[in-house]
Design a protein around this motif. Sequence first.
Motif: not given
Length: 248
Positions: A121-130, A143-147, A151-158
């Motif tokens: 609980k409380g974990t954040n999955f973060t991908t600060p690539f850009t 795999l991100g957009p597929a899973r 919309a969610r993949a863009f907010a997270m990965l981009v």
Amino acid sequence: MSEQVLVTDEGGVRVIRMNRPEKKNALTQPMYAEMTRALNEASASAAIRCVMLAGGPGAFCAGSDIGDFQKRVEGGLESVTIGFLHALARNEKPLVAAVGGLAVGIGATMLLHCDYVVAAKGTNFTTPFTKLGLIPEAASSLLGPARLGHARAFAMLVMGRPLPAEDAKAAGLVNEVVDAAAVEETALAAAREIAALPAGAVALSRKLLRGELDGVVTRIDTEAKHYQERLRSNEARAAFAAFLGRKK
Ligand code: COA
């Protein structure tokens, strides 16, 4: 070096534990090499029926070591990360992850290759690539957009917005969200459950569920080519220098 990655086998379950707590399990090149070895060995072993990836309490993995990034930019370090990503994608044993907290960069994207994920609980999955001047890796652009859906993949990965554990569960990235103290036992119970099933039937079922892997491996390589270029970009150099030079 090996104490930074601990590998133990018990009852058909191999646990590969990232163990660099003072750096929140940020992955160095020797750690990637050891994890690759441990995964490939598990793939080839009839005795190992399931692999569990784990970190420590409060930190699963803070992503690739940014100091190593800088050494790679300066040409002083040969990357073994791609070997790890290939081993992860091509690994033949079911993968369970015990995410005790903090999952950043590859610490989050490696979960897209896992079959069963337990998160605190409380974990954040973060991908600060850009934000680092980089791009998504580990085939997460596929795999991100597929899973997660685009919309969610863009907010997270981009955009680099954190994905909270409960949202990750709703999105289908995580199976269970439990109290931090229960993460290891819950993940281990799942790993043991998988290990106790008939291995041949599990292997074939998993293969069918995952489908053709060539596209995933090709995407890992395509991303890696661009990643390599981005590492040398002014945007990335400035971000690495800012992180490594920050005052707390
Ligand atoms: N590479 C190198 N060192 C890292 C690291 C990384 N990816 N992540 C954490 N560390 C180091 C910190 O520099 C710090 O070292 P120090 O004690 O010698 O100063 C130590 O680990 C503890 O991290 P700290 O930042 O104090 O912990 P925190 O709980 O306040 O923050 C993070 C944790 C992960 C949010 C923060 O460290 C961070 O943003 N790290 C970078 C993550 C990242 O961008 N990864 C690459 C993605 S591609």
